[in-house]
Design a protein around this motif. Structure first.
Motif, PDB file in Angstrom:
ATOM      1  N   ARG A  92      58.784 -11.417  24.321  1.00 59.77           N
ATOM      2  CA  ARG A  92      58.429 -10.999  25.368  1.00 59.77           C
ATOM      3  C   ARG A  92      58.338 -12.622  26.235  1.00 59.77           C
ATOM      4  O   ARG A  92      57.257 -13.297  25.759  1.00 59.77           O
ATOM      5  CB  ARG A  92      57.243 -10.483  25.693  1.00 59.77           C
ATOM      6  CG  ARG A  92      56.804 -10.098  27.001  1.00 59.77           C
ATOM      7  CD  ARG A  92      55.382  -9.289  27.128  1.00 59.77           C
ATOM      8  NE  ARG A  92      54.839  -9.273  28.433  1.00 59.77           N
ATOM      9  CZ  ARG A  92      55.231  -8.283  29.360  1.00 59.77           C
ATOM     10  NH1 ARG A  92      56.384  -7.611  29.315  1.00 59.77           N
ATOM     11  NH2 ARG A  92      54.394  -8.195  30.723  1.00 59.77           N
ATOM     12  N   THR A  94      57.493 -14.929  29.170  1.00 61.60           N
ATOM     13  CA  THR A  94      56.624 -14.875  30.580  1.00 61.60           C
ATOM     14  C   THR A  94      56.977 -16.351  31.435  1.00 61.60           C
ATOM     15  O   THR A  94      57.380 -17.429  31.085  1.00 61.60           O
ATOM     16  CB  THR A  94      55.246 -15.138  30.185  1.00 61.60           C
ATOM     17  OG1 THR A  94      54.853 -16.052  29.229  1.00 61.60           O
ATOM     18  CG2 THR A  94      54.838 -13.489  29.760  1.00 61.60           C
ATOM     19  N   GLU A 107      50.167 -11.547  29.027  1.00 57.08           N
ATOM     20  CA  GLU A 107      50.453 -10.224  28.888  1.00 57.08           C
ATOM     21  C   GLU A 107      50.694  -9.370  30.215  1.00 57.08           C
ATOM     22  O   GLU A 107      51.666  -8.347  30.140  1.00 57.08           O
ATOM     23  CB  GLU A 107      49.669  -9.368  27.938  1.00 57.08           C
ATOM     24  CG  GLU A 107      48.399  -8.952  28.684  1.00 57.08           C
ATOM     25  CD  GLU A 107      47.504  -8.025  27.732  1.00 57.08           C
ATOM     26  OE1 GLU A 107      46.293  -8.321  27.383  1.00 57.08           O
ATOM     27  OE2 GLU A 107      47.827  -6.910  27.556  1.00 57.08           O
ATOM     28  N   ASN A 158      46.356  -6.016  20.134  1.00 58.44           N
ATOM     29  CA  ASN A 158      45.949  -6.154  21.529  1.00 58.44           C
ATOM     30  C   ASN A 158      45.207  -4.650  21.705  1.00 58.44           C
ATOM     31  O   ASN A 158      43.981  -4.804  22.048  1.00 58.44           O
ATOM     32  CB  ASN A 158      47.208  -6.086  22.673  1.00 58.44           C
ATOM     33  CG  ASN A 158      46.733  -6.045  24.026  1.00 58.44           C
ATOM     34  OD1 ASN A 158      45.613  -5.805  24.263  1.00 58.44           O
ATOM     35  ND2 ASN A 158      47.587  -5.919  24.894  1.00 58.44           N
ATOM     36  N   GLY A 295      51.491  -7.967  24.223  1.00 58.44           N
ATOM     37  CA  GLY A 295      50.148  -8.504  24.167  1.00 58.44           C
ATOM     38  C   GLY A 295      50.264 -10.022  24.728  1.00 58.44           C
ATOM     39  O   GLY A 295      51.347 -10.354  25.119  1.00 58.44           O
ATOM     40  N   ARG A 296      49.282 -10.780  24.447  1.00 59.51           N
ATOM     41  CA  ARG A 296      49.269 -12.409  24.623  1.00 59.51           C
ATOM     42  C   ARG A 296      49.860 -13.068  23.593  1.00 59.51           C
ATOM     43  O   ARG A 296      50.127 -12.642  22.424  1.00 59.51           O
ATOM     44  CB  ARG A 296      47.746 -12.875  25.170  1.00 59.51           C
ATOM     45  CG  ARG A 296      47.047 -12.117  25.932  1.00 59.51           C
ATOM     46  CD  ARG A 296      45.713 -12.510  26.037  1.00 59.51           C
ATOM     47  NE  ARG A 296      44.980 -11.721  27.020  1.00 59.51           N
ATOM     48  CZ  ARG A 296      43.642 -11.666  27.259  1.00 59.51           C
ATOM     49  NH1 ARG A 296      42.762 -12.409  26.243  1.00 59.51           N
ATOM     50  NH2 ARG A 296      42.863 -11.105  28.295  1.00 59.51           N
TER      51      ARG A 296
END
Ligand SMILES: [Zn+2]
Length: 346
Positions: A92, A94, A107, A158, A295-296
């Motif tokens: 993911r 960002t 997230e 998460n 999640g982060r």
């Protein structure tokens, strides 16, 4: 470079093995020599162009998000990684600029991208990724096991640690133990949090594997009633947390298994995304239903740290060489495996 790519959406036959140009990286990126790339359901969705994954496909598209390999080149602004580092990559990507990214709640990024889905991925000899998405792995962690970590362990981490706050004296119900998410949830709940784990699966053979991963109780749902067994196993109190990544088919039984104050986490809807919620019972029993999507980056770092210490491990069912990626996708569709299917790039 050798790569497996699609030029149209469809069945496993649209996966082509051939030559594509190597990725060109920007100043904050790294170029990774891919050694292993685990397969996720989203890969099959993207191949088929379903569930919101349809692409324009003006150029060939390379699937695959969960990459492990060696850094071969680091952009000029990258300080944390260098050529030769062994890494695993969070798929993911960002934006780093929206309100959520700035407040370290990445997230929730409002402009996310996804390796292998909206960007070229890891079914190839090389992939370019933002350096902030990579975490170093020790020599003791094999590439295939490392590649089995990101997409299944990050949402589970998460969900259980941050959102549900599962405690060691509580019981968690993990639906479908044989999936990547299921096998991850059993390990995090048991080995990291010390909770009691009830898992569900379809066969006695898979039940044995779920027990070997740490499940205290396994419900074979083709023969037994999930709610009845969950109640019996918890002295008729119910489970405190549910890990659901399968969706519609098990919703009713899993909700009926939950204790007052229970937290019901959803991170996937493989069998369908509609559910009938009894709002009255929800508030009378003070229960929570929530969703997590990955999640982060810090969750990912903690996952990799725990795997490096041997607390958790990516469960690899079978590996396939890059050229045989279509066979791997067929195996995914056939659903007869435990853990993850992984593509290796020699
Ligand atoms: Zn953002």
């Amino acid at each position: 470079m050798k790569a497996v790519y699609i030029t149209e959406h469809g069945g496993t036959e649209v996966l082509k093995y051939g030559d594509l140009p190597e990725p060109i990286i920007g100043p904050t990126d790294i170029k990774v020599r891919v050694k292993a790339c685990s397969i996720n359901r989203v890969d099959a969705f993207t191949r088929a162009g379903i569930k919101g994954t349809r692409l324009r496909l003006a150029d060939p598209h390379i699937l695959g998000g969960d990459v492990a390999g060696d850094v071969v080149e680091a952009g000029e602004a990258v300080t944390r990684l260098k050529a030769g580092d062994r890494v695993v990559v969070l798929p993911r990507v960002t934006c780093g600029q929206c309100q959520f990214c700035i407040s370290a709640d990445d997230e929730l990024c409002t402009r996310p991208r996804q390796l292998g889905t909206t960007m070229n991925g890891g079914y190839a000899e090389y992939v370019g990724v933002p350096a902030v998405n990579a975490v170093k792995i020790p020599d003791t962690l094999a590439y295939d096991e490392a590649s089995a970590l990101p997409t299944v362990f990050v949402p589970v981490w998460n969900m259980l640690l941050r959102r549900a706050r599962l405690q060691s004296w509580e019981t968690v119900l993990v639906l479908s133990a044989s999936s990547g998410v299921g096998s991850a949830a059993i390990q995090v709940a048991k080995n990291v949090l010390g909770a009691t784990v009830i898992a569900t699966t379809s066969t006695q053979e898979k039940a044995l594997k779920a027990r070997s991963l740490g499940a205290d109780e396994v419900i074979v749902y083709t023969e037994e009633d999930i709610a009845e067994k969950s109640m019996a196993a918890t002295d008729h109190r119910g489970v405190n947390v549910v890990v659901d990544h399968v969706g519609s088919d098990f919703w009713e039984m899993a909700m009926a298994s939950m204790a007052p104050g229970g937290r019901y986490g959803i991170c996937g809807v493989t069998t369908g995304y509609r559910a009938d919620l009894h709002m009255g019972l929800l508030f009378v029993r003070s229960q929570t239903v929530f969703g997590v999507y990955m999640g982060r980056k810090e969750d990912f770092r903690q996952v990799v740290d725990s795997a490096s210490k041997g607390l958790i491990r990516g469960v690899v069912d079978q590996t396939f060489p890059l050229a045989d990626t279509a066979d791997a996708h067929q195996a995914l569709e056939d659903r007869n495996f435990f853990g993850k299917l992984v593509i290796t790039v020699p």
